[in-house]
Scaffold this active site. Structure first.
Site, PDB file in Angstrom:
ATOM      1  N   GLY A  86      11.591 -42.502  -8.064  1.00 22.21           N
ATOM      2  CA  GLY A  86      10.289 -42.701  -7.300  1.00 22.21           C
ATOM      3  C   GLY A  86      10.419 -41.931  -6.004  1.00 22.21           C
ATOM      4  N   GLY A 138      -8.295  -7.000   4.881  1.00 19.63           N
ATOM      5  CA  GLY A 138      -9.315  -7.089   5.824  1.00 19.63           C
ATOM      6  C   GLY A 138      -8.728  -7.761   7.190  1.00 19.63           C
ATOM      7  CB  SER A 178      11.400 -43.214 -13.359  1.00 16.77           C
ATOM      8  OG  SER A 178      10.674 -42.338 -12.951  1.00 16.77           O
ATOM      9  CG  MET A 205      -3.163  -6.825   9.692  1.00 16.05           C
ATOM     10  SD  MET A 205      -1.275  -6.688   9.200  1.00 16.05           S
ATOM     11  CE  MET A 205      -1.508  -6.346   7.705  1.00 16.05           C
ATOM     12  NE  ARG A 247      -6.558  -4.576  -2.132  1.00 12.36           N
ATOM     13  CZ  ARG A 247      -7.054  -4.546  -0.854  1.00 12.36           C
ATOM     14  NH1 ARG A 247      -6.107  -4.443   0.112  1.00 12.36           N
ATOM     15  NH2 ARG A 247      -8.198  -4.771  -0.537  1.00 12.36           N
ATOM     16  CE  LYS A 307      -3.608  -0.331   2.440  1.00 18.45           C
ATOM     17  NZ  LYS A 307      -4.363  -0.268   3.654  1.00 18.45           N
ATOM     18  CB  CYS A 314       7.169 -41.059 -11.814  1.00 21.17           C
ATOM     19  SG  CYS A 314       7.926 -42.301 -11.028  1.00 21.17           S
ATOM     20  CG  ASN A 326       5.217 -41.044  -3.993  1.00 20.10           C
ATOM     21  OD1 ASN A 326       5.336 -39.611  -3.743  1.00 20.10           O
ATOM     22  ND2 ASN A 326       4.654 -41.377  -4.537  1.00 20.10           N
ATOM     23  NE  ARG A 362      -7.070   3.994   4.891  1.00 17.85           N
ATOM     24  CZ  ARG A 362      -8.311   3.707   4.258  1.00 17.85           C
ATOM     25  NH1 ARG A 362      -8.556   2.515   4.462  1.00 17.85           N
ATOM     26  NH2 ARG A 362      -9.240   4.577   4.360  1.00 17.85           N
ATOM     27  CG  HIS A 368      -4.778 -46.170  -0.554  1.00 23.23           C
ATOM     28  ND1 HIS A 368      -6.110 -46.588  -0.916  1.00 23.23           N
ATOM     29  CD2 HIS A 368      -4.031 -46.964  -1.167  1.00 23.23           C
ATOM     30  CE1 HIS A 368      -6.043 -47.277  -1.838  1.00 23.23           C
ATOM     31  NE2 HIS A 368      -4.882 -47.704  -2.099  1.00 23.23           N
ATOM     32  CE1 TYR A 412       9.854 -39.213 -16.764  1.00 25.67           C
ATOM     33  CE2 TYR A 412      11.954 -39.598 -17.996  1.00 25.67           C
ATOM     34  CZ  TYR A 412      11.030 -40.229 -17.206  1.00 25.67           C
ATOM     35  OH  TYR A 412      11.139 -41.323 -16.635  1.00 25.67           O
TER      36      TYR A 412
END
Length: 889
Positions: A778, A107, A776, A109, A354, A28, A843, A780, A98, A470, A863
């Site tokens: 993995g 809104g 690749s 603060m 803004r 601001k 992946c 996870n 302000r 899952h 990729y």
């Protein structure tokens, strides 16, 4: 604290700052200074920097010693410019106080208006304006706002006094209150504030000023601001600036007004003025709802069928000037602007501008239109869209024009919206879906055995689990809306019903699941389908021009493959073959493969599965013609295929010529203490090579079944941990391929590669690269094995880590760059040191996360691969990552 000045002036040609100083002056304050530099009508004032807020928070809410002198000099300068005096008993200067963070927090603060009024200056204001009612109305507004924000008096206490006064004097409308009425109300306010706050309302304007400044700085840490920052990813350390500005009054008669406007429609992005105004009002009246705001343009008024005149009709000269200001602001800031304005006795003032908040759809159109209009480049258009937000455009969404009844909430685990009748078992979901009925699968939690029901359902709702459970992971991969962790839902499988408080949901009742927001609604709610043409197509085209990484998809069904190709996928980076075994008939055969006591029953089951697998692969190859397709051979822990305790196993035992007791003993003998690190992945090829041999025959056979353009076939081995193991696996594949070639006279064309899912494989990447044409990652499993976390269980405590800032983010959502990422980068370097043409990708869930994609681009992966609905997200995120690298080199 730095030696920078603490106070920066703006307005009337005294601009110390500019738009590039948002970090110091807040958005601001920086924009007020910039508008002053543009010559726009900005009331003068000054900004207290964010460094003061940081100091304030670090020093027990104390101010720097030199601040008072700088503030005093600044406010005297503003008073001089206005020809007034702060606290002057004849011609007082009034100011607003302000907040203003570097990131917009609308809104969140606190604000104080009309500061500088007291029992004496209110009379001076009345004399100066010739409007006693206006003066006392302004005073009561100030007392109400200051008493609430600074002195901690409940807002309702003020409203009760006004309501009681109206009731006692038979008044109903605020406009009916005259000067004498407001005087009496102010007197009541004084007494109430003394009683509630334990101190008198301050009369010294400087005391008022410092109280308001302190309150605004403190509001940085109020609960709503903290929550907003957490949801928006805004740092708690930034702090807010404070803007002190000369008041201008929209409530100074019928030639005065106040309003809020967007230079374009924030809902759909159309190039039209969008906003509201009120005559003879102050800014808070527009948003308070006590009076109905009016339209700005005649066109908008007529479209809404509204009778009261628009600003364009009521004040045509002011409206024309406002349009000119909007054009200047858009041309300068090169974005749609959210503007606050006041008209004081016919003179226009701009109080704030803004970049306006907008819907994703509007943001897309505005970015494309600005590029078309020559205001921004295609690079900038690409950088302006949040990739994650794109997902809202890809799934069906609830029609916002329709009112719905929310019955509970959970976590927004997979976006999109769908309606259907409630079912509690995957088998029933599959059966009803086969009859053409839309169903919602409602479970406490899902398991891999539920996959057929999850695939059949239009959406999934679980009472347990988190964003990486899952249910969440599979639903995102299937493109099904999912709400997980709806803890208010209590499920009774035996009674075939669920309770939510006092509400009972029975099998067959219709609900709507909104996976984008986490809401669950009663009944069927209409949805709107995604559109992938026009602005969306234009932006994606620009993104594809800029990105360097390819984007593939994770898909194993024809529908997912087709959807991903429609979304722009450049092949399949992960085809999880285990998902192909989870329908009721195939899992029956797969269990026989695992549990058979003799080779005869085992081979018979494999023979039944092979043509099914071959058909699956052929369908996917047809859809992905000409593109790379990476097929991962069977991977999951064996326990995911086995019957669970209490399941009826008689039919399975009979098919294998076993008694129930023999079969249960066989099942118990295969139980593992830590199945995620147990008998899974490529270990199956060592202990049961016939399973992989069956899959390989099906893959090579499917390649021969395809009549169109062949895919670029890549076969990938999961959970590899050693070079000798990979050599063994390659020999297994090459042997089957040779057998197929000898039998058919047509040698299969394929490439072999490995998943990198365990730290040891990453450390041995150079050795593995000697036997792989691609890797690749993995991530996870690599995250699980590196961090010692179970993805299925960590959701119960990971939020505590992120809340306490022990972890920056959930490592299953955004890649842990300094730990897991370091292994990925090391493996990348090692692999390319051995084989410079090795293809490297990622992946799993991380493949669709923009932060992870940026990391992948920086370390030079070829990729990323993600679920179909995340393909456009990945395309845009990859383009942004490439542009960031380009701009930093």
């Amino acid at each position: 604290m730095s030696d920078n000045k603490l106070v920066y002036a703006f307005g009337n040609g005294f601009e110390d700052g500019n738009a590039g100083m948002a970090e110091l002056l807040g958005g601001k304050g920086a924009n007020l200074a910039e508008m002053g530099r543009l010559g726009l009508p900005v009331p003068p004032g000054f900004t207290l920097t964010t460094e003061i807020c940081q100091y304030f928070n670090a020093h027990d809410e104390q101010f720097p010693d030199r601040l008072e002198a700088e503030v005093t000099a600044a406010i005297q300068q503003v008073a001089k410019q206005q020809g007034k005096g702060f606290g002057d008993e004849a011609n007082p200067l009034l100011v607003s106080v302000r907040s203003g963070s570097r990131a917009s927090m609308p809104g969140m603060m606190d604000t104080v208006l009309n500061l500088g009024l007291n029992d004496v200056t209110v009379e001076a204001l009345a004399n100066a304006t010739g409007d006693e009612r206006f003066a006392w109305d302004s005073y009561r507004r100030f007392m109400q706002m200051y008493g609430d924000v600074v002195m901690g008096v409940d807002h309702d206490c003020f409203e009760e006094i006004i309501d009681d006064y109206k009731y006692g004097n038979a008044l109903t409308e605020g406009a009916a209150l005259e000067a004498d009425d407001w005087k009496e109300i102010c007197q009541s306010y004084r007494k109430m504030i003394q009683d509630e706050a334990g101190q008198a309302f301050p009369q010294d304007p400087y005391e008022q000023l410092w109280g308001a400044v302190r309150a605004v700085f403190k509001s940085w840490n109020n609960q709503r601001a903290i929550t907003y920052r957490r949801l928006q990813g805004i740092s708690d350390d930034w702090g807010t600036a404070v803007n002190i500005q000369a008041m201008v009054f929209g409530n100074l008669g019928e030639t005065s007004a106040t309003g809020v406007a967007f230079t374009r429609n924030p809902s759909n992005g159309e190039k039209e003025i969008y906003g509201e105004y009120l005559i003879n009002a102050q800014g808070e009246d527009v948003v308070a709802g006590l009076r109905t705001p009016l339209y700005l343009s005649k066109q908008a008024r007529e479209k809404a069928g509204f009778q009261d005149l628009s600003l364009e009709e009521e004040m045509p000269d002011t409206y024309a000037e406002l349009l000119s200001v909007f054009e200047t602001l858009e041309g300068h800031f090169r974005d749609m602007q959210d503007v606050e304005f006041t008209v004081e006795q016919g003179k226009l003032f701009i109080l704030q501008t803004r970049n306006g908040k907008r819907t994703v759809k509007a943001g897309l159109k505005i970015a494309v239109d600005f590029q078309t209009e020559g205001l921004i480049s295609s690079d900038e258009a690409v950088m302006r869209i949040d990739p994650v937000a794109l997902e809202q455009l890809l799934h069906p969404t609830l029609d916002p024009r329709v009112q719905t009844e929310e019955i509970t909430r959970g976590l927004p685990a997979s976006p999109g919206a769908a309606s259907g009748s409630v079912v509690f078992t995957p088998d029933l979901a599959e059966a009803k879906a086969a009859q053409g009925e839309n169903v919602i699968l409602l479970r406490m939690e899902t398991s891999p055995e539920d996959i057929h029901g999850m695939y059949a359902a239009k959406a999934i709702l679980t009472s347990r689990g988190g964003m990486t459970s899952h249910a969440a992971v599979v639903a995102r991969g299937l493109g099904r809306p999912c709400v997980s962790g709806a803890s208010a839902v209590r499920i009774d499988y035996e009674a075939k019903q669920a309770t939510i408080g006092k509400m009972v949901l029975k099998e067959g009742d219709v609900i709507t699941v909104d996976g984008t927001t986490g809401r669950v609604l009663l009944g069927e709610a209409p949805t709107i389908e995604a559109e992938l043409t026009g602005d969306f197509a234009a932006l994606m085209g620009w993104a594809d021009e800029h990105r360097e990484m390819a984007v593939r998809t994770n898909a194993e069904t024809p529908s997912d493959a087709a959807r991903a190709r429609r979304f722009g996928a450049e092949g399949i980076g992960l085809c999880r073959t285990e998902h192909m075994f989870f329908d009721a008939r195939r899992i029956f055969d797969m269990r026989q493969v695992i549990l058979a006591a003799d080779k005869q029953h085992r081979q018979a089951a494999l023979d039944r599965l092979e043509p099914e697998q071959r058909k699956d692969f052929a369908e996917v190859f047809d859809i992905m013609a000409g593109l790379p397709v990476t097929i991962r051979l069977l991977d999951p822990p064996l326990h995911e295929f086995l019957p669970r305790a209490g399941d009826d196993i008689s039919a399975l035992a009979e098919a294998m010529d076993m008694s129930d007791e023999q079969l249960r003993a066989r099942i118990e003998g295969l139980e593992e203490s830590n199945p995620m690190l147990g008998h899974r992945g490529s270990r199956l090829a060592v202990t049961a090579p016939d399973v992989y041999e069956m899959q390989l025959r099906a893959i090579f056979g499917a390649m021969q079944d395809v009549t169109g353009t062949p895919v670029e076939l890549e076969i990938m081995f999961p959970l590899v941990m050693d070079e000798a193991e990979l050599v063994y696996l390659n020999q297994l594949a090459d042997t089957v391929a040779a057998q197929i070639g000898e039998k058919t006279g047509q040698a299969p064309v394929y490439k072999l590669g490995s998943m990198i899912e365990v730290p040891r494989a990453a450390l041995l990447a150079d050795k593995l690269a000697a036997h792989s044409t691609f890797f690749s990652f993995g991530t996870n499993d690599l995250t699980q094995t590196t961090m010692g976390l179970s993805r299925d269980d960590a959701g119960s405590f990971l939020s505590r880590y992120t809340d306490k800032k022990l972890l920056a983010a959930d490592p299953f959502v955004s890649l842990d760059e300094i730990g897991v990422g370091a292994l990925v980068e090391l493996a990348t370097q090692k692999a390319r040191s051995r084989r410079d043409d090795v293809k490297l990708g990622i992946c799993g869930e991380h493949g669709g996360d923009p932060q992870t994609i940026d990391f992948c681009n920086r370390i030079g992966l070829d990729y990323v691969s993600c679920s179909p609905y995340r393909v456009p997200i990945a395309r845009l995120a990859a383009a942004q990552a490439a542009l960031r690298c380009k701009n930093t080199t």
